[in-house]
Design a protein around this motif. Sequence first.
Motif, PDB file in Angstrom:
ATOM      1  N   PHE A 269       2.352 -11.547 125.949  1.00 12.99           N
ATOM      2  CA  PHE A 269       1.825 -11.606 127.177  1.00 12.99           C
ATOM      3  C   PHE A 269       2.146 -11.047 128.190  1.00 12.99           C
ATOM      4  CE2 PHE A 269       1.507 -13.259 131.382  1.00 12.99           C
ATOM      5  CZ  PHE A 269       0.076 -13.476 131.867  1.00 12.99           C
ATOM      6  N   ASP A 270       3.144 -10.479 128.513  1.00 11.39           N
ATOM      7  CA  ASP A 270       4.222  -9.858 129.701  1.00 11.39           C
ATOM      8  C   ASP A 270       3.587  -8.008 128.607  1.00 11.39           C
ATOM      9  OD1 ASP A 270       5.296 -11.812 130.220  1.00 11.39           O
ATOM     10  OD2 ASP A 270       6.862 -11.429 129.471  1.00 11.39           O
ATOM     11  N   ALA A 271       3.421  -7.913 127.351  1.00 12.04           N
ATOM     12  CA  ALA A 271       2.653  -6.427 127.807  1.00 12.04           C
ATOM     13  C   ALA A 271       1.160  -6.081 127.575  1.00 12.04           C
ATOM     14  CB  ALA A 271       3.593  -6.371 125.629  1.00 12.04           C
ATOM     15  N   PHE A 272       0.829  -7.511 127.455  1.00 14.34           N
ATOM     16  CA  PHE A 272      -0.476  -7.172 127.732  1.00 14.34           C
ATOM     17  C   PHE A 272      -0.922  -6.971 129.296  1.00 14.34           C
ATOM     18  CE2 PHE A 272      -4.317  -9.600 129.488  1.00 14.34           C
ATOM     19  CZ  PHE A 272      -6.010  -8.590 128.881  1.00 14.34           C
ATOM     20  N   ILE A 273       0.180  -7.647 129.899  1.00 18.66           N
ATOM     21  CA  ILE A 273      -0.260  -7.780 131.685  1.00 18.66           C
ATOM     22  C   ILE A 273      -0.220  -5.989 131.939  1.00 18.66           C
ATOM     23  CG2 ILE A 273      -0.397  -9.964 131.550  1.00 18.66           C
ATOM     24  CD1 ILE A 273       1.682  -9.294 133.115  1.00 18.66           C
ATOM     25  N   GLU A 274       1.074  -5.373 131.542  1.00 18.22           N
ATOM     26  CA  GLU A 274       1.508  -4.381 131.757  1.00 18.22           C
ATOM     27  C   GLU A 274       1.299  -3.246 131.500  1.00 18.22           C
ATOM     28  OE1 GLU A 274       4.418  -1.678 133.529  1.00 18.22           O
ATOM     29  OE2 GLU A 274       4.362  -3.870 133.864  1.00 18.22           O
ATOM     30  N   TYR A 275       0.361  -3.428 130.102  1.00 17.95           N
ATOM     31  CA  TYR A 275      -0.187  -1.999 129.695  1.00 17.95           C
ATOM     32  C   TYR A 275      -2.030  -2.193 130.663  1.00 17.95           C
ATOM     33  CZ  TYR A 275       2.186  -1.984 125.257  1.00 17.95           C
ATOM     34  OH  TYR A 275       3.239  -2.165 124.104  1.00 17.95           O
ATOM     35  N   SER A 276      -1.981  -3.161 130.836  1.00 17.14           N
ATOM     36  CA  SER A 276      -3.218  -2.890 131.449  1.00 17.14           C
ATOM     37  C   SER A 276      -3.404  -2.546 132.940  1.00 17.14           C
ATOM     38  CB  SER A 276      -3.836  -4.698 131.668  1.00 17.14           C
ATOM     39  OG  SER A 276      -4.410  -5.414 131.092  1.00 17.14           O
ATOM     40  N   ARG A 277      -1.751  -2.657 133.385  1.00 15.65           N
ATOM     41  CA  ARG A 277      -1.272  -1.917 134.766  1.00 15.65           C
ATOM     42  C   ARG A 277      -1.247   0.006 134.923  1.00 15.65           C
ATOM     43  NH1 ARG A 277       3.497  -4.290 138.475  1.00 15.65           N
ATOM     44  NH2 ARG A 277       4.493  -4.401 137.095  1.00 15.65           N
ATOM     45  N   ARG A 278      -0.774   0.655 133.530  1.00 12.23           N
ATOM     46  CA  ARG A 278      -0.572   1.647 133.141  1.00 12.23           C
ATOM     47  C   ARG A 278      -1.765   1.791 132.332  1.00 12.23           C
ATOM     48  NH1 ARG A 278       3.659   1.335 128.104  1.00 12.23           N
ATOM     49  NH2 ARG A 278       4.709   0.316 128.698  1.00 12.23           N
ATOM     50  N   TYR A 279      -2.577   1.475 131.913  1.00 10.88           N
ATOM     51  CA  TYR A 279      -3.637   2.235 131.113  1.00 10.88           C
ATOM     52  C   TYR A 279      -4.825   2.068 131.959  1.00 10.88           C
ATOM     53  CZ  TYR A 279      -0.612   2.767 127.516  1.00 10.88           C
ATOM     54  OH  TYR A 279       0.579   3.177 126.485  1.00 10.88           O
ATOM     55  N   ARG A 280      -4.289   1.646 133.403  1.00 16.50           N
ATOM     56  CA  ARG A 280      -5.610   0.846 134.355  1.00 16.50           C
ATOM     57  C   ARG A 280      -6.485   1.215 133.375  1.00 16.50           C
ATOM     58  NH1 ARG A 280      -4.788   1.403 139.797  1.00 16.50           N
ATOM     59  NH2 ARG A 280      -6.736   2.193 139.671  1.00 16.50           N
ATOM     60  N   LYS A 299       3.704 -14.352 137.533  1.00 10.64           N
ATOM     61  CA  LYS A 299       3.654 -12.376 137.581  1.00 10.64           C
ATOM     62  C   LYS A 299       2.288 -11.442 137.362  1.00 10.64           C
ATOM     63  CE  LYS A 299       6.908 -14.072 133.166  1.00 10.64           C
ATOM     64  NZ  LYS A 299       7.244 -13.870 131.970  1.00 10.64           N
ATOM     65  N   VAL A 300       1.643 -11.870 137.487  1.00 12.86           N
ATOM     66  CA  VAL A 300      -0.192 -11.049 137.859  1.00 12.86           C
ATOM     67  C   VAL A 300       0.203 -10.725 138.851  1.00 12.86           C
ATOM     68  CG1 VAL A 300      -1.964 -11.216 136.870  1.00 12.86           C
ATOM     69  CG2 VAL A 300      -0.917 -12.502 135.482  1.00 12.86           C
ATOM     70  N   THR A 301       0.417  -9.416 139.491  1.00  8.24           N
ATOM     71  CA  THR A 301       0.032  -8.426 140.438  1.00  8.24           C
ATOM     72  C   THR A 301      -1.150  -8.222 140.899  1.00  8.24           C
ATOM     73  OG1 THR A 301       1.733  -7.760 140.476  1.00  8.24           O
ATOM     74  CG2 THR A 301       2.564  -9.758 141.740  1.00  8.24           C
ATOM     75  N   ASP A 302      -0.683  -7.450 140.538  1.00 11.29           N
ATOM     76  CA  ASP A 302      -1.792  -5.809 140.877  1.00 11.29           C
ATOM     77  C   ASP A 302      -2.033  -5.289 138.926  1.00 11.29           C
ATOM     78  OD1 ASP A 302       0.805  -4.566 140.328  1.00 11.29           O
ATOM     79  OD2 ASP A 302       0.234  -3.274 141.067  1.00 11.29           O
ATOM     80  N   HIS A 303      -1.225  -5.957 138.706  1.00  6.55           N
ATOM     81  CA  HIS A 303      -1.715  -6.298 136.919  1.00  6.55           C
ATOM     82  C   HIS A 303      -3.599  -5.139 136.571  1.00  6.55           C
ATOM     83  CE1 HIS A 303       2.074  -7.953 136.862  1.00  6.55           C
ATOM     84  NE2 HIS A 303       2.424  -6.869 135.621  1.00  6.55           N
ATOM     85  N   PHE A 304      -4.415  -5.743 137.197  1.00  4.89           N
ATOM     86  CA  PHE A 304      -6.215  -6.124 137.118  1.00  4.89           C
ATOM     87  C   PHE A 304      -6.558  -5.210 138.119  1.00  4.89           C
ATOM     88  CE2 PHE A 304      -3.958  -9.254 133.706  1.00  4.89           C
ATOM     89  CZ  PHE A 304      -4.546  -9.185 133.334  1.00  4.89           C
ATOM     90  N   ASP A 305      -5.756  -4.453 138.872  1.00  6.66           N
ATOM     91  CA  ASP A 305      -6.423  -3.640 139.881  1.00  6.66           C
ATOM     92  C   ASP A 305      -7.931  -2.652 139.497  1.00  6.66           C
ATOM     93  OD1 ASP A 305      -5.243  -5.278 142.248  1.00  6.66           O
ATOM     94  OD2 ASP A 305      -4.157  -4.376 142.615  1.00  6.66           O
ATOM     95  N   SER A 306      -7.863  -2.500 138.247  1.00  4.50           N
ATOM     96  CA  SER A 306      -8.738  -1.554 137.872  1.00  4.50           C
ATOM     97  C   SER A 306      -9.482  -1.787 137.555  1.00  4.50           C
ATOM     98  CB  SER A 306      -7.888  -0.146 137.123  1.00  4.50           C
ATOM     99  OG  SER A 306      -7.811  -0.945 135.724  1.00  4.50           O
ATOM    100  N   LEU A 307      -9.655  -3.169 136.598  1.00  2.00           N
ATOM    101  CA  LEU A 307     -10.959  -3.850 136.523  1.00  2.00           C
ATOM    102  C   LEU A 307     -12.289  -4.069 136.943  1.00  2.00           C
ATOM    103  CD1 LEU A 307     -10.067  -6.881 134.564  1.00  2.00           C
ATOM    104  CD2 LEU A 307      -9.867  -4.814 133.667  1.00  2.00           C
ATOM    105  N   GLU A 308     -13.138  -3.350 136.544  1.00  2.00           N
ATOM    106  CA  GLU A 308     -14.637  -3.045 136.650  1.00  2.00           C
ATOM    107  C   GLU A 308     -15.177  -4.175 136.177  1.00  2.00           C
ATOM    108  OE1 GLU A 308     -16.873   0.312 137.206  1.00  2.00           O
ATOM    109  OE2 GLU A 308     -14.601   1.476 136.866  1.00  2.00           O
ATOM    110  N   VAL A 309     -14.639  -4.650 134.733  1.00  2.00           N
ATOM    111  CA  VAL A 309     -15.650  -5.118 133.935  1.00  2.00           C
ATOM    112  C   VAL A 309     -14.454  -6.726 133.254  1.00  2.00           C
ATOM    113  CG1 VAL A 309     -17.858  -5.897 132.199  1.00  2.00           C
ATOM    114  CG2 VAL A 309     -17.784  -3.911 133.223  1.00  2.00           C
ATOM    115  N   ALA A 310     -14.677  -7.605 133.214  1.00  2.00           N
ATOM    116  CA  ALA A 310     -14.021  -8.860 132.930  1.00  2.00           C
ATOM    117  C   ALA A 310     -14.748 -10.074 131.746  1.00  2.00           C
ATOM    118  CB  ALA A 310     -13.308  -9.374 134.052  1.00  2.00           C
ATOM    119  N   CYS A 311     -14.170  -9.744 131.045  1.00  2.00           N
ATOM    120  CA  CYS A 311     -15.406 -11.233 130.372  1.00  2.00           C
ATOM    121  C   CYS A 311     -14.384 -12.152 129.259  1.00  2.00           C
ATOM    122  CB  CYS A 311     -16.573 -10.348 129.175  1.00  2.00           C
ATOM    123  SG  CYS A 311     -17.219  -8.557 129.914  1.00  2.00           S
TER     124      CYS A 311
END
Length: 553
Positions: A269-280, A299-311
């Motif tokens: 989980f920690d790596a998943f949210i960090e990769y999401s933020r790192r690679y936008r 722990k989740v703050t701005d990690h998914f700010d770049s997401l346009e589509v979530a399913c």
Amino acid sequence: MRIYRSQDKDIDLPHLDVLTFLFDSSWGRAKEDTKIHVEAANPANYITKAEARDLVKRTAYVLRHRFGIGALGDGKDAVVSTSAGTPFLPIMFYSIIAAGGIYSGASTAFTTGELVRQVKDADAKLLVCTEEHQRNTVEAARQCGIPLDRVLVIDSSIPKNWKLRCVVDGSDVLEYGRGRMLDWRRVTDLKELQTTTACLLYSSGTTGLPKGVRISNWNLTAKREAEGRPFVFSTIANLPMAHIAGVCWYALNPFYLGGTSYWMRKYDFDAFIEYSRRYRTTVQMSVPPIWLRVAKSPKVTDHFDSLEVACAGAAPMGKELAEEVSRKLGKGNTYIVQFWGATEATGSITGVDWTVVDKTGSVGGPFPNVTLRLVDDDNRDVEPGQPGELLVAGPIVAQGYHNRPEATRETFADGFYRSGDIGVYKDGMFWIVDRKKEFIKYKGLQVAPAEVEALLISHPKITDAAVIGIQDDEQATEVPRAYVVCQTQADGNTDGKLPTAQEVKDFVKANLSSHKQLRGGVIFVDEIPKSPSGKILRKELRARAKKEPRARL
């Protein structure tokens, strides 16, 4: 016959095999220098489309000429892969198909016995794994009588220096071909596309032990799930390629749309949210348990700010959870959508358009080229608004089950796949009520576990829940029992107090009707047993319930 179709026009599907569709047709949007697969932990380890094409042909040559995969014709030889996430894993998928073989993904969570069962059922001719699964794969090969020189280990330890090592002597079998290549057969004949198996994935179906689902080239090519407004498709590959979601959402869809899959070696989980933020990343498909963690974790703050589509897919998600997780996506501007699907239908069947904010908990309408029915137990069409089993037809419906003619006849009948899922249709949208055999009947009234579960996890101190029916002999009826995971202080429970069983019951009583109450009790557990795709393993809970005290009303 009452049938339902997409409100959008059907798509004119190209008569092409899946590899030609991806690599060498105008349909595929990836450019030659597009990094289609990248190691999330080390982005220097990547594969472009041009590199992938050559690597697939080199690997296919070795599979054919050293191991005989596809030598007797396409769609006959299965290769079972038990592999962690690596950019070379989708290359193996493409290469097996290119050689004329059948890709069969096995769960990395399998015991040796479970792996042996799949290897034997698939009649596998070759086994592929990553290093961490080598011991289990070797033991399975021994028990199945497969020579150890037919067990290969993916080695991606040196960036952009991909190797397939033989477990006998550690040699790199890719050197066998000395750079020679085998091009895949370009197939345009519709009947051949429909009848040649490219993929064998295992599903329990509506009942019984897992069965191999035979998925054709035509099925895979028909999985075009992204039309409409353009966007750059980048995603974290966090689900296994033993599951149809992993195949479609990481090996097919991003590639087709010209995007990138960032591969996690193992879900964390920690790596998943960090990769999401790192690679936008812009697109993320995952299962409800992961989205539940996103919603609940401080722990989740701005990690998914770049997401346009979530399913969300593979299991139902309640509308309360959808609203909660959406507040953490795209700076609060991206609303998560739900898909409904099945391995037997090559993944998604219905979905909510990602440009639509749907707060009803719907799984949307049928995708183009898909036809649906809703029927009762006597196979009669039900009226809109009434629950019925969903039947599916279209080019995404698989060929049937491997070596299971009776199960195939029962499940794939009259041109439709019988999903075993109970749905309701209203105003152009579908809602999944529950699995056909998972309904709880309390004094003749139906209780849908998914509905109660969705309410329970909306509680601020409950992180996960599962509901089953247990028998109360005194009243000769089933009653609902809840298994609940509570939020600890480490997970953000600020006052450290956990709810009591009575408080959980009172919460349900305040929100649901009388026949849906937890008369079977509340059991607190550390975790809910689930499959790798996130589906609740109710059989395990029912087995556990038989050993627990009977319900007291």
